[in-house]
Design an enzyme around this catalytic site. Structure first.
Site, short mmCIF file in Angstrom:
data_model
loop_
_atom_site.label_atom_id
_atom_site.label_comp_id
_atom_site.label_asym_id
_atom_site.label_seq_id
_atom_site.Cartn_x
_atom_site.Cartn_y
_atom_site.Cartn_z
N GLU B 146 0.82 -1.22 0.00
CA GLU B 146 0.00 0.00 0.00
C GLU B 146 0.84 1.26 0.00
OE1 GLU B 146 -0.69 -2.57 1.73
OE2 GLU B 146 -2.71 -3.10 1.10
N HIS B 215 -10.42 -5.54 10.15
CA HIS B 215 -11.11 -5.32 8.88
C HIS B 215 -12.39 -4.52 9.09
CE1 HIS B 215 -8.35 -8.50 7.84
NE2 HIS B 215 -8.57 -8.25 6.58
#
Lengths: 393, 410
Positions: B146, B215
């Site tokens: 990322e 998450h």
């Protein structure tokens, strides 16, 4: 024959003895571009690719330009040193003296369409890309006329029209940015490359390897240049890197180790790298260089290395002295001419400093400009909510 | 961001509002700072003033007073019912895809990068089919890094490309925080305006169905302090498509927050091209008694609570703030001046969340108009647990909203 050349020069005090050497044709200072070939002193070491040839094609014009540019950069950094001590430059000031050969050598090999991105030791790279001395000093002193209008400071010099993308404070972060620039060049089919510069300290950042993986995967024209000055602030390379062969760290990506104090070697390596990157994707260049100042102006630079080491490098490997010797041995210029040139440059730098000192400081409304592009009518306030109040247009 | 400039060489699809007026030569409302260009369209404000924009996302008509509003000042139904054409029904992720596809058609500089966005079609199918249509260079499958690919997107944006960076889950973008904060947010400023960073960073976040703590993160609270970025949260297919398009066209970096549980919402949206104003809040249900400010998934909990409240005789005004940075204080302010009571319902954590900032902003600006302290219902300051019942208790439920309203309206 020599006399006819002499008459067109400003220097008319040559000893008549010069005419006794008809074979040593003195090349006219600064207009002769006939090619000279010079061998680099140190060979290139390569990893997964062929080394470029040690014979560098250059010209007396170019070598003289190297001298002039490097002398200008050196003087600029010394002037910045005094300005910092005079408290006109604040914050962090990272000086590049000793490493000038990298900036000029790279410029000689590339065009303004190729992009350069580096981290905070960016003053000389900015000048190499065509930045003006007065813009640099104004920015260092936080004036409105600086290259980033006083809002960036020493670590944030940018020059978009010359494809110089800065100027970044967080080391390592500029490498993915650089690979992004290379991606855009590939996307737009620019036939240009990006040089992403970082230091031996930042060479241990994970994002370097992430970006290298992507660049190799997508064949991006990215050239990662490790400016190995052997110290990451106070930590020597042997203390921070298990494998200090930075050019080999790419593993599957080819690499080249270059003597970074030799402007001609740098030029050759960058030329080679550009050709390689346009055809085969990324390549790593490790430039073996050295900085005389400490990491920044807050660092004396002698707690982690000896003064003998610093003066030793200065005597043996100084980039400007090397070019000076070249100019003298190839009879491209005389001692006096070079000294005059240095005097001129010193004056140029002093004038730029004086001009920058006169420049205005940004006024309070500048606090909120360039927050957003075409802002959104938001009201912004200074801390007291009264004195500074602006509607972002 | 009132002027959205058409970009790309000769934009083929001319914009037409869905009351079918030809809008190819629009005249902007008099806003002196804007330069006149040949093709422009303006998002109209409810009262036609320059600075502030009401609950409207419609294009202005040529040389006529601006259309007041088109977005849902009707009750809970979809915002497209003024359309004279039927529109088409789709799910929220399809609306995002449509918006993305239209923008990629329109401007060759738009590209998408993210994990599994290309051949896989996107983990939530938002980028499905795009790689086949536009090729691998424009829809890029990145490795799992990322930090690097966000940085690459920003670097590419510095040269003029317009990447849409997808975080497979917003929580993963924490790894790219340095790039988002320092490079994305600050480069325009520190370079003295030389570089613009027209990226869109998007992805699903929020508490889902037992996805676990890592998450189920709500990153809007972490990103809100970064200077130089804009944040928007979509909640319906209509505003998802509109915000996606507006974000791509914006010259500023925009973070578009989607929600994992909202991807399958169905709605009929107009056939014509439209965008939503990035800085505008959406009036979901006008009312008199209390202003309820919310965004993303909590909008639906609020509307559910609103049904109960209406039965009990209350008349809540529900506003979906949509723009998380900057807040649309104009719409919010008008509402507060009308109802004098504010309840904020959000999914962020209590500490340092969007609600906390919004409470401060309302108190500072509209203190005189408040009859009661601003109440903020947020998620608990805990990592989201896996067990279903515990997860339910971390987020705000409709029953709690009803209780809060009753308490505020005493």
């Amino acid at each position: 024959m020599a006399l006819s050349r002499l008459s067109s020069r400003s220097n008319t005090f040559l000893k008549p003895a010069i005419t006794a050497f008809p074979s040593s044709i003195r090349r006219h200072v600064s207009t002769d571009s006939s090619p000279i070939t010079i061998e680099t002193a140190v060979p290139f070491t390569s990893h997964l690719c062929e080394s470029p040839s040690r014979s560098v094609e250059t010209s007396s014009e170019e070598i003289l330009a190297f001298f002039r540019d490097m002398a200008r950069m050196r003087r600029m950094e010394i002037a910045a040193d005094s300005l910092y001590k005079a408290k006109l430059i604040r914050g962090f000031c990272h000086l590049y003296d000793g490493q000038e050969a990298l900036a000029v050598g790279m410029e000689a090999a590339i065009t303004k369409k190729d992009a350069i991105i580096t981290s905070y030791r960016d003053h000389c790279t900015f000048i190499g890309r065509g930045g003006k001395l007065v813009d640099a000093f104004s920015e260092l002193m936080g004036r409105k006329t600086g290259c980033s209008h006083g809002k960036g400071g020493s670590m944030h010099f940018y020059k978009k029209d010359a494809s110089f993308y800065g100027g970044h404070g967080i080391v390592g972060a500029q490498i993915p940015l650089g690979c992004g620039l290379a991606f855009a060049q590939k996307y737009n089919k620019d036939e240009a490359v990006t040089f992403a510069l970082y230091g031996d300290g930042a060479a241990n950042q994970g994002q370097l390897f992430e970006a290298l993986n992507i660049s190799a995967l997508w064949d991006l024209p990215a050239i990662l240049v490790c400016e190995n000055n052997h110290y990451g602030m106070g930590t020597a390379t042997w203390r921070s890197a298990k494998s200090p062969a930075y050019f080999k760290r790419g593993d599957y990506v080819p690499g080249l180790k270059v003597d970074g104090m030799d402007a001609l070697a740098v030029k050759q390596a960058c030329k080679f790298a550009k050709e390689h990157a346009l055809k085969n994707g990324p390549i790593i260049l490790e430039m073996d260089t050295y900085r005389y100042h400490g990491h920044s102006m807050s660092d004396p630079g002698s707690t982690y290395r000896t003064r003998d080491e610093i003066s030793g490098v200065r005597q043996v490997r100084d980039p400007i002295e090397r070019v000076r010797k070249l100019l003298l041995t190839h009879d491209i210029a005389t001692e006096k001419e070079l000294k005059d040139m240095e005097k001129e440059i010193r004056k140029e730098v002093d004038d730029a400093v004086a001009q920058a000192k006169e420049s205005p400081i940004p006024d309070a409304s500048e606090l909120f400009t360039n927050m957003y592009v075409k802002d959104c009518g938001v009201e912004s306030f200074g801390a007291d909510r009264k004195e500074l109040k602006v509607t972002l247009p | 961001m009132s002027a959205i400039l058409l970009q790309g060489a000769g934009a083929a699809t001319s914009l037409s509002p869905f009351n079918s007026i030809d809008s190819s030569k629009l005249v902007a409302p008099s806003r002196s700072s804007l330069s006149v260009r040949s093709k422009r369209y303006i998002v109209a404000g409810s009262d036609g003033t320059n600075k502030s924009f009401g609950a409207s996302s419609l294009v202005a008509r040529r040389s006529e007073p601006l259309i007041p509003n088109a977005v849902a000042t009707k009750a809970d139904t979809a915002a497209s019912s003024t359309s004279s054409k039927p529109g088409h029904e789709l799910l929220l992720f399809e609306a995002l895809q449509e918006g993305l596809e239209e923008e990629m058609d329109r401007d060759p500089h738009v590209c998408v990068m993210g994990e599994d966005v290309g051949h896989y079609g996107g983990s939530y199918k938002v980028t499905k089919g795009l790689a086949d249509k536009f090729g691998d260079l424009r829809v890029l499958d990145t490795p799992i890094c990322e930090n690097a690919f966000t940085g690459m997107g920003i670097g590419a944006a510095m040269t003029g490309l317009r990447p849409v960076i997808e975080g497979m889950n917003m929580g993963f973008l924490l790894l790219a925080f340095n790039q988002i904060s320092n490079n994305c947010g600050m480069l325009h400023y520190t370079s003295g305006g030389q570089f613009t960073i027209p990226v869109v960073i998007r992805g699903p976040g929020g508490v889902g169905r037992q996805l676990g703590a890592e998450h189920s993160q709500r990153l809007e609270s972490y990103f809100q302090s970064i200077p130089g970025i804009q944040m928007v949260a979509c909640s319906t297919p209509y505003n998802a498509k509109g915000l996606m398009k507006a974000a791509i066209r914006s010259e500023n970096p925009v973070i578009l927050f989607e929600h994992v549980l909202l991807y399958n919402l169905k709605e009929t949206i107009p056939d014509e091209e439209y965008i939503c104003n990035l800085e505008e809040a959406e009036m979901v249900r006008p009312g008199e008694h209390i202003t309820i400010l919310t965004y993303s998934r909590m909008r639906y909990h609020v509307m559910q609570a609103a049904k109960t409240l209406v039965n009990k005789g209350y008349d809540p005004e529900v506003i979906d703030i949509r723009s998380l940075k900057p807040f649309d204080l104009y719409t919010i302010g008008n509402s507060v001046k009308k109802t004098h009571r504010v309840l904020i319902v959000e999914e962020c954590m209590r500490t340092g969340g969007i609600g906390a900032s919004l409470t401060a902003a309302i108190n500072e600006n509209f203190h005189d108009y408040l009859d009661a302290p601003v109440m903020c219902l947020s998620s608990q300051d805990v990592p989201t647990p896996y067990a279903g019942t515990l997860e339910e208790w971390t987020v705000v439920q409709p029953a709690q909203i009803v209780t809060a309203v009753e308490q505020l309206c005493q």
